[in-house]
Design an enzyme around this catalytic site. Structure first.
Site, short mmCIF file in Angstrom:
data_model
loop_
_atom_site.label_atom_id
_atom_site.label_comp_id
_atom_site.label_asym_id
_atom_site.label_seq_id
_atom_site.Cartn_x
_atom_site.Cartn_y
_atom_site.Cartn_z
N THR A 82 0.11 5.03 0.94
CA THR A 82 -0.02 5.98 2.04
C THR A 82 0.07 5.26 3.38
O THR A 82 -0.69 4.33 3.64
CB THR A 82 -1.34 6.75 1.93
OG1 THR A 82 -1.45 7.25 0.61
CG2 THR A 82 -1.40 7.89 2.91
N ASP A 132 0.88 -1.16 0.00
CA ASP A 132 0.00 0.00 0.00
C ASP A 132 0.93 1.22 0.00
O ASP A 132 2.08 1.13 0.40
CB ASP A 132 -0.87 -0.04 1.27
CG ASP A 132 -1.82 1.14 1.34
OD1 ASP A 132 -2.36 1.51 0.30
OD2 ASP A 132 -2.00 1.68 2.44
#
Length: 1256
Positions: free
Chosen positions: A500, A498
């Protein structure tokens, strides 16, 4: 009805299953019962382990409609069997329906029929009951879900709530009034109790389930057999080991159940107010809620006991349980199409699409906002295990089986050992019959050979390495709830990250703003908090267009909104409950700048002012908020400056979307270029827009207007530029992974170009690499689906040219042979929408895109899971690293999911890191590789132990002899158990290397290793056994003979045995036994040292101090009793005296054996065969580095041998992605050229075929 029918339930879903009907057959049951008695209960155990056999041998096939038992089989690659008993639910016919139509409606299980029609009829009064008739509905329960018989579908189906097939209009028109008490009671019968019941099994139940494991049953059989043979000591040792193993396993399982039970217990029973049809409020327990109930959300908040859609008021919710983010989210009421201007009457309600209006089970409602006199209401749409939290808990309670080659190969290997045992079993029986041995001894000895060949200590030995790895992971802050997955992590060759909060810092920093005046961009400004800008529309938009709220006096909300609001330094004030109650409308949230920012106004007496000019204070009230929608990629507010006649609309969101909703003349002509410049540098860009609303739009009208009426004809105001910094350790970790030939993929919900930029910054995409953006468009207006291929410009400091040279595409670099690829220099990037279109319409392209797909932007949670599955479908071992926010499904589905969040969402992840940093990924892979190699070492050692002991016993059986009880005990306890539990202690190697360990036991190098050691061990044992017979002092022995029980001195150093005559019943004390015992004892230690390899996956064995000390002590002891016999020890171990010369001969045999074993294992195998496996990397890895320097040290002839070995092996690579990589090397059409389009073939769309059409 066809009795052989096969139906499918949950079609097209993850838990799709085939279903077969059966009826109990009495005569079959009688035969099986007789078989159980005859086999002493073994048949019952076999049927317990095999549910499909259990059903097939006791039942006969029947039509599914009339069956008593259903047999279920999953349609995935595991093809797991389950069985369930059909039950009956008795219902009284409600007043408003004939019995026949009712059963059709109720039993069909469809949301449209069940929820809409019954809800429509629930307004009828209870006194209209006709004569109640009892009806029975057939159903079965599987994995906590009830499946009812559906006459319409002629199949079983589960009851759905209001989450499918219900339009937004009908939510208001048909369901907002609530249910009658009669209808509520009726639905409760169907839907059952609203609870996510995680029952913690009793210790007794867990114990029975654990003890009935095939390995423990085999251990029990072994212990009974050894006890009959008076071999008590080892039997007791195995019992103690098994008890410890069972207790630790029970503790871990029960602890997990308790943790899960506590997680769902928080909202299991609370008191809830529900609205009934006649507008009365009834207080019920949350366990009594059913779909269609209208619940009242309390002012001070609650923990949601179900999934519900908000129809009145606003709620501030903490969804950390679901998303992993503890940021409060504002939920507004579902838009009412009949009131809104657009009137989208046919839009279906979906909890996922309408997330901003749905309160999910387990989430915490912090506070509510409401109109005076009106309650905050929500309609229950799903209950129990159907809720979002229920589905999460189900996935934890009933996980998919772990498919790993090691475990499959382990069972194959055990079958091979069983086959070897069968040969020994038959040989023992025939040999003993020929030698006229007693029947009792024949049975015990022949069964004993099975327990020797298949070691009962194997499960404990295999578990040891994983337990040690789990302990080491805990030391570096990685917690594991699924220990078996540690081994699988050793095989990971691709990791999805992922962005962020994982690759980048969690928060965003405001880099600056770039305002627009007269359709032209001004220069970027760093400071927003200034007197000059305080009353500008730009700052007003930043002050109002957000979803921030005050909770206990602290400003909280989305991190982006928080940073934006903090940058302007304004103050937010919310109305108290008392203030709201005094007015007949919502008291607005008010924002105002601090006094020091406002310019000092002239005294009022000096000039005349109109009423609305220059008020004493400058405040803006937020009148209506349209929350951020990920589908629309924007949010909007209606606000009014204190004293102004007209209201203002402010909007912020994705720049492309905002620009499209603005007047074209207000958008700068260089908008796209400026935006691209920022996104390429990795900035997150937000656009702002504003518009003055018409004076006819009053406060009350604004409350009911649709957002589409507001969000148009806006004036473009400029851009806010946010910076999302990379975490300090990110580039170094990714570089380590690349060096180790582990692919990295970014999966994010962020903008495409921002994601590509971050991928370049962190080294996921190298500066010279090409990025191909796949933009897929779904079928529209009769046109087929298509993909447009664009090449993203490359930012390089050496030249500014962004032109793409078509001749340079593709760059395909090939190493010495086709199976060793250099890294191919192109990457695919796409967004979630394109990914969905490609999955649906271009199945043929999916594997090709998976091979080089690196950036996946704007991905929804379910799309992340689909991506992991697509990568697994081409044989990648996929790791997933996320912060828990929307990554739950992907973390569960990946081979190794590691959550950086310690919130409740992490319970779905096999691994959780205490430190929120991706540095845990290399640590996990290193420990996984070490654990995997430890498993191989232990398995190989246990296999050799079995075969060495098996051959020792077989040789001795040939002369009607055997190893003595204490000889067995010394080998099994002092040597084997000590070695097994210490050889597993090697820590992981300090860095990741390019090689990967083999994934299974059935691989050339490992088989060669085991077979070569077996041949060497058998050879040297046979040498000793037959050589001793050639000695001049050799005497043959027989059972009951006393040849070795008289005092005699063959040599001055020989031991003196008992003077008393004590005939040797089992013929243990003979020259062959003593010779075989000493040679085999050394062989166990020799193979332990040969197999205990360190680099490149584990630390060297000399750093494993416990192992080194144990082996040295054992060597010293065996050498001592061999070269300097001690009477007492010789008596206990039943060793006979042999001449000193023979003792030296045995020592020479052992030394030569050690030299040959270690030379074959560590030199021939490692220098030649191991490099054949790893240099071509048969799993098909991309090479990020050049050939290892160690390979250059090979001599010329070794290189020739390697080359010949490679050319001889013409087999296709086992991994699909490797085979695909070879195909693409010679495909002139791949990768697609710039500015080309790929179209799906309309006629054969279902098989995903596609063609490439070049647009000129």
């Amino acid at each position: 009805m066809d009795k052989e029918e096969r139906k499918t339930i949950n079609q097209g879903q993850e838990d799709e299953m085939e279903i077969y009907g059966y009826n109990l057959c009495r005569w079959k049951l009688a035969i099986v019962s007789l078989g159980v008695v005859c086999t002493g209960g073994f048949l019952l155990l076999l049927l317990y382990w095999m549910p499909e056999w259990r059903v097939k041998v006791t039942c006969v096939r029947a039509a599914i409609k009339d069956c008593e038992v259903v047999l279920l089989r999953t349609t995935d690659e595991f093809r797991t069997w389950f069985c369930a008993k059909i039950r009956f639910l008795s219902l009284e016919t409600p007043p408003f329906s004939s019995s026949k139509s009712l059963i059709n409606k109720v039993s069909n299980g469809h949301a449209v029929h069940l929820t809409e029609n019954l809800a429509e009829e629930n307004r009828l009064e209870m006194n209209k009951y006709s004569q109640p008739q009892s009806q029975q509905i057939r159903y079965f329960t599987h994995h906590s879900v009830k499946y009812f018989w559906n006459d319409t579908l002629h199949n079983f189906d589960f009851l759905k709530g209001l989450d499918e097939g219900v339009s937004c209009t009908s939510i208001y028109e048909k369901h907002s009034a609530g249910l009658t008490k009669g209808m509520h009671a009726y639905r409760k019968l169907l839907y059952g109790v609203n609870e996510i019941a995680v029952k913690v099994p009793s210790v007794f139940k867990l114990l029975v389930k654990e003890v009935l494991n095939p390995f423990y049953i085999f251990q029990l059989f072994s212990v009974i057999l050894w006890s009959t043979d008076e071999y008590y000591y080892y039997a007791i040792a195995i019992v103690i080991m098994s008890v410890v193993s069972i207790i630790s396993s029970l503790y871990a399982i029960r602890k997990q159940y308790i943790m899960l039970h506590d997680m769902v217990a928080a909202h299991s029973t609370v008191r809830i107010s529900v609205c009934r049809v006649n507008e009365e409020i009834e207080e019920i327990f949350s366990t009594d809620l059913v779909p269609g109930d209208v619940m009242v959300i309390p002012l001070n908040g609650t923990i949601m006991p179900c999934d519900a859609v908000l129809i009145n008021g606003t709620c501030i919710v903490n969804e950390s349980m679901l998303t992993g983010e503890s940021v409060p989210v504002t939920k507004t009421n579902l838009p009412n199409p009949s009131v809104d201007m657009k009137g989208t009457r046919d839009e279906l309600y979906s909890p996922e699409t309408h997330r901003r209006h749905t309160l999910f089970c387990g989430t915490t409602v912090i506070q509510t906002r409401f109109y005076t006199g009106e309650l905050v209401k929500a309609i229950v749409v799903r209950t129990g295990f159907s809720t979002s939290k229920g589905q999460l808990v189900r996935s934890i309670l009933y996980p998919k089986p772990t498919d790993f080659k090691l475990y499959r190969d382990a069972y194959l290997f055990l079958l091979c050992l069983v086959a070897v045992a069968a040969i020994g079993f038959i040989y023992t029986i025939i040999n003993n019959i020929l030698n006229e041995v007693e029947v009792g001894d024949i049975i015990i000895e022949s069964l004993d050979i099975i327990t020797i060949t298949v070691p009962p200590a194997l499960p404990a030995a295999m578990t040891a390495g994983i337990v040690y790895a789990q302990r080491r992971l805990k030391k570096v802050g990685i917690f594991c709830i699924s220990p078996q997955r540690i081994n699988i992590c050793g095989q990971l060759n691709l990791v999805c990250f992922d962005k962020t909060g994982t690759l980048t810092e969690d928060g965003l920093d405001l880099w600056g703003i770039q305002r627009v005046e007269n359709a032209r961009f001004l220069l970027p400004e760093e400071k927003v908090c200034s007197e000059m800008l305080v009353k500008s529309q730009f700052v007003a938009c930043m002050a109002t267009c957000h979803s921030l709220t005050k909770i206990e006096g602290v400003l909280s909300g989305d991190p982006l909104d928080l940073k934006m609001f903090e940058a302007i330094g304004w103050i937010l004030e919310e109305a108290t409950e008392e203030e709201t109650a005094l007015h007949n409308r919502i008291m607005p949230t008010v924002v105002r700048p601090p006094k020091q920012l406002l310019p000092e106004s002239a005294p009022a007496g000096n000039q005349e002012m109109e009423l609305f000019e220059l008020p004493a204070v400058y405040e803006i009230g937020i009148v209506r908020q349209f929350p951020f929608s990920s589908a629309l990629q924007r949010m909007c507010v209606v606000a009014r400056v204190l004293g102004d006649r007209k209201m203002d609309a402010y909007m912020k969101g994705a720049p492309e979307v905002i620009a499209g909703l603005c007047k074209p003349e207000t958008v700068p002509v260089d908008f796209e270029k400026v935006l691209e410049d920022y996104t390429k540098q990795g900035f997150r860009v937000i656009a702002l827009a504003h518009r003055k609303l018409e004076s006819k739009l009053t406060w009350h009208k604004v409350q009911n207007v649709g957002r589409d009426a507001i969000e148009n004809n806006m004036d473009f105001m400029g851009l806010i530029i946010m910076q999302n910094k990379l975490k300090r350790e990110t580039p170094a970790v990714l570089e380590d992974l690349h060096k180790a030939n582990i692919r990295t993929v970014m999966v994010t919900g962020d903008n495409m170009l921002t994601a590509v930029s971050v991928a370049r910054d962190c080294g996921m995409i190298l500066p010279q690499d090409k990025v191909i953006i796949a933009e897929a468009l779904p079928p529209k207006d009769g046109k087929v689906a298509k993909i447009n291929w664009h090449y993203a410009d490359i930012i390089t400091q050496s030249h500014d040219s962004s032109a793409i040279d078509p001749e340079a595409i593709p760059i395909k670099l090939v190493h010495d042979n086709l199976e060793d690829l250099q890294v191919t220099r192109y990457h695919f990037a796409m967004n979630g929408k394109s990914f969905s279109v490609i999955l649906e319409h271009f199945q043929d392209l999916v594997p090709k895109l998976m091979l080089h797909g690196t950036v996946f932007a704007r991905m929804a949670p379910d799309q992340k899971t689909q991506l992991v599955e697509a990568l697994q479908n081409v044989d990648y071992y996929v790791g997933m690293c996320g912060d828990g926010a929307n990554d739950c499904g992907a973390l569960k589905r990946a081979h190794g999911g590691i959550s950086l969040s310690e919130l409740e969402a992490s319970v779905a992840s096999p691994f959780t890191s205490k430190t929120p940093s991706i540095s845990c990924v290399p640590n996990l892979i290193r420990e996984g590789r070490a654990a995997l190699m430890t498993s191989f070492c232990v398995f190989k050692f246990m296999a050799l132990y079995s075969i060495i002991q098996y051959f020792s016993v077989t040789l001795l059986y040939s002369i009607l002899s055997n190893l003595g009880d204490f000889q067995f005990l010394f080998i099994d306890l002092a040597i084997i158990l000590v070695v097994v539990f210490t050889m597993s202690l090697n820590p992981a190697w300090k860095e990741l290397v390019a090689q990967r360990p083999p994934s299974g036991l059935i691989s050339g190098a490992l088989l060669f290793s085991v077979l070569s050691q077996i041949i060497i061990s058998i050879g040297f044992q046979s040498l000793g056994f037959f050589w001793v017979k050639q000695q001049t002092w050799y005497k043959e022995s027989h059972p009951y003979s006393d040849a070795f029980n008289t005092t005699g001195s063959l040599d001055g150093n020989s031991s003196h045995l008992n003077d008393e005559t004590n005939p040797d019943k089992h013929n243990i004390e003979n020259y062959e036994n003593t010779t075989v015992f000493f040679i085999s004892s050394f062989q166990y230690l020799i193979v332990a040292i040969a197999f205990s390899k360190g680099k490149p996956f584990r630390q060297p064995c000399y750093k494993n101090y416990f192992f080194v000390v144990s082996v040295i002590m054992l060597y010293a002891f065996i050498l001592f009793i061999m070269l300097h016999p001690v009477d007492s020890i010789d008596q206990v171990l039943q060793i006979v005296c042999v001449p000193y010369q023979w003792r030296i001969t045995m020592l020479i045999i052992v030394l030569v054996n050690a030299f040959v074993s270690i030379a074959v294992e560590n030199f021939f195998l490692d220098m030649v065969l191991w490099k054949v496996v790893f240099s071509r990397d048969k799993q098909g890895e991309y090479r990020f580095t050049t050939t290892q320097p160690s390979q250059e040290s090979l001599d010329w002839w070794e290189k020739c041998c390697l080359s010949w070995a490679l050319n001889c092996r013409k087999k296709m690579p086992k991994a699909k992605y490797m085979y695909l990589a070879q195909e693409l090397l010679v495909d002139p059409e791949w990768p697609p050229k710039p500015q080309t389009t790929t179209e799906a073939k309309a006629l054969v769309k279902e098989n995903g075929s596609c063609q490439i059409i070049t647009i000129t």
